[in-house]
Design an enzyme around this catalytic site. Sequence first.
Site, short mmCIF file in Angstrom:
data_model
loop_
_atom_site.label_atom_id
_atom_site.label_comp_id
_atom_site.label_asym_id
_atom_site.label_seq_id
_atom_site.Cartn_x
_atom_site.Cartn_y
_atom_site.Cartn_z
N THR A 212 -11.40 -4.43 -0.13
CA THR A 212 -12.22 -3.97 -1.25
C THR A 212 -12.29 -4.99 -2.39
O THR A 212 -13.07 -4.82 -3.33
CB THR A 212 -11.72 -2.61 -1.79
OG1 THR A 212 -10.32 -2.70 -2.05
CG2 THR A 212 -12.00 -1.51 -0.78
N HIS A 213 -11.48 -6.04 -2.33
CA HIS A 213 -11.64 -7.12 -3.30
C HIS A 213 -12.89 -7.98 -2.98
O HIS A 213 -13.45 -8.60 -3.88
CB HIS A 213 -10.42 -8.05 -3.30
CG HIS A 213 -9.23 -7.53 -4.04
ND1 HIS A 213 -8.47 -6.48 -3.58
CD2 HIS A 213 -8.65 -7.92 -5.21
CE1 HIS A 213 -7.47 -6.26 -4.43
NE2 HIS A 213 -7.57 -7.12 -5.42
N ASN B 250 -8.13 -1.46 2.24
CA ASN B 250 -8.13 -1.52 3.71
C ASN B 250 -6.75 -1.77 4.26
O ASN B 250 -6.40 -1.30 5.34
CB ASN B 250 -9.06 -2.63 4.18
CG ASN B 250 -10.50 -2.30 3.89
OD1 ASN B 250 -11.17 -1.69 4.71
ND2 ASN B 250 -10.99 -2.66 2.72
N THR B 251 -5.96 -2.54 3.50
CA THR B 251 -4.63 -2.91 3.99
C THR B 251 -3.76 -1.65 4.08
O THR B 251 -3.10 -1.42 5.10
CB THR B 251 -4.01 -3.96 3.06
OG1 THR B 251 -4.96 -5.02 2.90
CG2 THR B 251 -2.72 -4.50 3.62
N TYR C 177 -0.93 -6.73 -1.14
CA TYR C 177 -0.27 -6.00 -0.04
C TYR C 177 -0.45 -6.74 1.29
O TYR C 177 0.32 -6.52 2.22
CB TYR C 177 -0.91 -4.61 0.11
CG TYR C 177 -0.41 -3.54 -0.83
CD1 TYR C 177 0.29 -3.84 -2.00
CD2 TYR C 177 -0.65 -2.20 -0.54
CE1 TYR C 177 0.72 -2.83 -2.85
CE2 TYR C 177 -0.23 -1.19 -1.39
CZ TYR C 177 0.46 -1.50 -2.54
OH TYR C 177 0.88 -0.49 -3.38
N GLY C 178 -1.49 -7.56 1.36
CA GLY C 178 -1.90 -8.14 2.64
C GLY C 178 -0.88 -9.03 3.30
O GLY C 178 -1.00 -9.36 4.47
N ASP D 291 -5.82 1.42 -5.13
CA ASP D 291 -5.83 0.09 -4.49
C ASP D 291 -4.58 -0.66 -4.92
O ASP D 291 -3.95 -0.31 -5.92
CB ASP D 291 -7.08 -0.71 -4.89
CG ASP D 291 -7.15 -2.06 -4.15
OD1 ASP D 291 -6.77 -2.10 -2.95
OD2 ASP D 291 -7.54 -3.07 -4.75
#
Length: 270
Positions: free
Chosen positions: A195-196, A71-72, A39-40, A7
């Site tokens: 996932t956070h 997910n990003t 990362y988003g 992650d």
Amino acid sequence: MAVGIFDSGLGGLTVLEAARKRLPEVPFVYFGDNLHAPYGVRDSDDIFGLTCSAVSRMWDEGCDLVILACNTASAAALRRMQESWVPRDKRVLGVFVPLIEALTERQWGDNSPPREVAVKNVALFATPATVASRAFQRELAFRAIGVDVEAQACGGVVDAIEEGDLILAEALVRSHVDALKRKMPTPQAAILGCTHYPLMETVFQDALGADVMVFSQANLVAESLADYLQRHPSMRGTGQEEKYLTTGDPRRVSDRATQFLRREVRFTQA
Ligand code: DGL
């Protein structure tokens, strides 16, 4: 027989924890790219480069299979990695598909044509990059028809969690849920597409109301990983040791991880 879990930061620990419970015999190597989180807010070339370099590091740790518990990265980099970068004897899997299969009431790997499903109005909470990629809607369209998805880019939430500022994270979650409800007043289901966010799951549930079904990834991904390893036992790599690697400050990251998981976790420098 180590398996890698990646992650951008601490969020993937929610997936790691569920995977450890489901597969206690498997040593997991966790890699948090905390130095470069979030990362988003990055562009896809950047996310691709950072994710490839983290995953290479996990090949070196004896992991032949790496789960992008992000997910990003799954939205912005996974397909390009699989098409142009992953060696033939290695695998990288994302976290979207198990979630969508659960939402659309499918068995793993059911590739039949899209069909009508019970849930019609879905709220998607994710990072700006995941929302912009529309990867979730694309994967959903392969499996279900007639589902209306309203996406809310939850700016700031990952940063607040990484900083350990859970009061700010809670305030941001409540304001993002309000913003979503202005666009879709009565969602039947909500997807925590980062996932956070399971670290704030009770806040999401409270703000959404008890009648909204909240889907989060940890247990779904752990279950589909167990199924995958059963079907592909050769993808258990040669690594033997559980490890926690970070590009950030190991002490700081260990303290946060210990706080979130409520057990002692010690990261070392990646
Ligand atoms: N946990 C990552 C995800 O699932 C957070 C991405 C970020 O660093 O912004 O999307």
